[in-house]
Design a protein around this motif. Structure first.
Motif, PDB file in Angstrom:
ATOM      1  N   TRP A 133      -5.689 -34.077   9.149  1.00 14.26           N
ATOM      2  CA  TRP A 133      -6.990 -34.509   8.646  1.00 14.26           C
ATOM      3  C   TRP A 133      -8.141 -33.831   9.364  1.00 14.26           C
ATOM      4  O   TRP A 133      -8.103 -33.658  10.594  1.00 14.26           O
TER       5      TRP A 133
ATOM      6  N   ASN B  62       9.746 -42.563   6.413  1.00 17.10           N
ATOM      7  CA  ASN B  62       9.955 -41.976   5.088  1.00 17.10           C
ATOM      8  C   ASN B  62      10.717 -42.921   4.160  1.00 17.10           C
ATOM      9  O   ASN B  62      10.650 -42.785   2.928  1.00 17.10           O
TER      10      ASN B  62
ATOM     11  N   PHE C 255      -5.869 -32.374   0.072  1.00 17.95           N
ATOM     12  CA  PHE C 255      -6.395 -33.616  -0.477  1.00 17.95           C
ATOM     13  C   PHE C 255      -7.841 -33.805  -0.057  1.00 17.95           C
ATOM     14  O   PHE C 255      -8.236 -33.415   1.045  1.00 17.95           O
TER      15      PHE C 255
ATOM     16  N   TYR D 239      -6.562 -33.604  -5.491  1.00 17.69           N
ATOM     17  CA  TYR D 239      -5.434 -32.892  -4.905  1.00 17.69           C
ATOM     18  C   TYR D 239      -5.377 -31.499  -5.495  1.00 17.69           C
ATOM     19  O   TYR D 239      -5.490 -31.325  -6.716  1.00 17.69           O
TER      20      TYR D 239
ATOM     21  N   TYR E 250     -10.476 -37.145   0.262  1.00 14.51           N
ATOM     22  CA  TYR E 250     -10.615 -38.585   0.225  1.00 14.51           C
ATOM     23  C   TYR E 250     -12.081 -38.945   0.452  1.00 14.51           C
ATOM     24  O   TYR E 250     -12.810 -38.226   1.137  1.00 14.51           O
TER      25      TYR E 250
ATOM     26  N   LEU F 170      -8.403 -38.657  11.141  1.00 10.09           N
ATOM     27  CA  LEU F 170      -7.304 -39.606  11.230  1.00 10.09           C
ATOM     28  C   LEU F 170      -6.133 -38.940  11.961  1.00 10.09           C
ATOM     29  O   LEU F 170      -5.794 -37.791  11.673  1.00 10.09           O
TER      30      LEU F 170
ATOM     31  N   TYR G 176       5.381 -42.769  11.474  1.00  8.30           N
ATOM     32  CA  TYR G 176       5.589 -42.823  10.041  1.00  8.30           C
ATOM     33  C   TYR G 176       7.024 -43.252   9.753  1.00  8.30           C
ATOM     34  O   TYR G 176       7.890 -43.262  10.638  1.00  8.30           O
TER      35      TYR G 176
ATOM     36  N   VAL H  51       2.298 -36.157  -6.557  1.00  6.09           N
ATOM     37  CA  VAL H  51       1.229 -35.770  -5.638  1.00  6.09           C
ATOM     38  C   VAL H  51       1.414 -36.416  -4.271  1.00  6.09           C
ATOM     39  O   VAL H  51       1.047 -35.869  -3.247  1.00  6.09           O
ATOM     40  N   ASN H  52       2.005 -37.591  -4.222  1.00  3.07           N
ATOM     41  CA  ASN H  52       2.229 -38.326  -2.964  1.00  3.07           C
ATOM     42  C   ASN H  52       0.936 -38.709  -2.275  1.00  3.07           C
ATOM     43  O   ASN H  52       0.873 -38.706  -1.040  1.00  3.07           O
ATOM     44  N   GLU H  53      -0.127 -38.993  -3.054  1.00  2.44           N
ATOM     45  CA  GLU H  53      -1.338 -39.411  -2.361  1.00  2.44           C
ATOM     46  C   GLU H  53      -1.073 -40.693  -1.603  1.00  2.44           C
ATOM     47  O   GLU H  53      -0.265 -41.524  -2.017  1.00  2.44           O
ATOM     48  N   GLN H  54      -1.750 -40.814  -0.471  1.00  4.49           N
ATOM     49  CA  GLN H  54      -1.563 -41.994   0.365  1.00  4.49           C
ATOM     50  C   GLN H  54      -2.588 -43.056  -0.003  1.00  4.49           C
ATOM     51  O   GLN H  54      -3.762 -42.762  -0.236  1.00  4.49           O
ATOM     52  N   PHE H  55      -2.117 -44.285  -0.056  1.00  5.37           N
ATOM     53  CA  PHE H  55      -2.957 -45.444  -0.312  1.00  5.37           C
ATOM     54  C   PHE H  55      -3.121 -46.185   1.007  1.00  5.37           C
ATOM     55  O   PHE H  55      -2.140 -46.442   1.695  1.00  5.37           O
ATOM     56  N   PHE H  56      -4.361 -46.527   1.315  1.00  2.00           N
ATOM     57  CA  PHE H  56      -4.665 -47.097   2.623  1.00  2.00           C
ATOM     58  C   PHE H  56      -4.934 -48.593   2.561  1.00  2.00           C
ATOM     59  O   PHE H  56      -5.518 -49.096   1.586  1.00  2.00           O
ATOM     60  N   GLY H  57      -4.539 -49.283   3.626  1.00  2.00           N
ATOM     61  CA  GLY H  57      -4.945 -50.661   3.812  1.00  2.00           C
ATOM     62  C   GLY H  57      -6.373 -50.716   4.313  1.00  2.00           C
ATOM     63  O   GLY H  57      -6.971 -49.689   4.630  1.00  2.00           O
TER      64      GLY H  57
ATOM     65  N   PHE I  70      -5.373 -47.760  10.614  1.00  2.00           N
ATOM     66  CA  PHE I  70      -5.108 -47.824   9.174  1.00  2.00           C
ATOM     67  C   PHE I  70      -3.620 -47.639   8.916  1.00  2.00           C
ATOM     68  O   PHE I  70      -2.984 -46.730   9.449  1.00  2.00           O
TER      69      PHE I  70
END
Lengths: 109, 113
Positions: free
Chosen positions: A99, B50, A33, A48, A35, B43, B48, B99-105, B90
């Motif tokens: 990362w 699931n 990925f 991706y 970002y 990071l 985590y 894809v499972n992309e991660q969305f961040f706060g 975060f």
């Protein structure tokens, strides 16, 4: 151990093209990925790659070579708003993201 | 609510105090994550989950605990804060398929004195 390497900082000129490289050594590979993170903000998803080759998305493209453990992010027609950090991350055998420290991209007019 | 929210935005905390960082998402994502981001480092995953009711340890779990009572909320607790826990935290979430992309706060900036 697991390792993601990318340059700490790069400088480019507005309107130009820049390539940000990422090399990785991880236990397993389930996708890579990229970002973008502006200063003081959260990371946002750019691209991706899970198969070898180039993925193009507007001004941004990302390339992957799994045999070389290598990826790059290509940014074309650079704009001042592209000044940010670019983070490379690999999903390992446990499906967790490892990362890199990020590449700070500075755009000069 | 749109996406992921975190609270507080920032906090200064005395060492030894207990602190809970809140995270809520409205995307119905199964997976949620807590990361810390320190200058010059990538990071790093703390804990985590699931799916609701399950949690797991990440790369740097010591001194932190989490719970996942429902899909939307994933609080992170520092039982007794130490200065080395000064960082930007975060929270992120991702869906199960694709894809499972991660969305961040937006992050919580925590300073422990």
């Amino acid at each position: 151990g697991q390792n993601i390497d990318q340059p700490t900082e790069m400088t480019a000129t507005e309107g130009a093209i820049v390539q940000i490289n990422c090399t990785y050594q991880t236990s397993g590979f389930n996708g890579l990925f990229w970002y973008q993170q502006h200063a003081g903000e959260a990371p946002t998803f750019l691209s991706y790659n899970v198969l070898d080759g180039l993925e193009e998305k507007g001004r941004f493209s990302s390339f992957l070579s799994r045999s070389k453990g290598y990826s790059y992010l290509l940014l074309k027609e650079l704009q001042m708003k592209d000044s940010a950090s670019y983070l490379c991350a690999v999903k390992d055998s446990n499906y967790q993201l490892i990362w890199g420290a990020g590449t700070k991209l500075i755009i000069k007019p | 609510i749109a996406g992921i929210t975190q609270a507080p935005t920032s906090q200064i905390l005395a060492a030894g105090r207990r602190m809970t960082l809140r995270c809520t998402q409205d995307m119905r994502h199964n997976a949620m994550y807590w990361y810390r981001q320190d200058l010059g480092l990538g990071l790093r995953l703390i804990h985590y989950s699931n799916t609701a009711g399950t949690t797991g340890k990440g790369e740097v779990p010591d001194g932190y605990s989490v719970s996942r009572a429902n899909t939307d909320d994933f609080p992170l607790t520092l039982a007794s804060a130490v200065p080395s826990q000064t960082s930007v935290y975060f929270c992120a979430s991702s869906d199960s398929g694709g894809v499972n992309e991660q969305f961040f706060g937006p992050g919580t900036r925590l300073t422990v004195l």
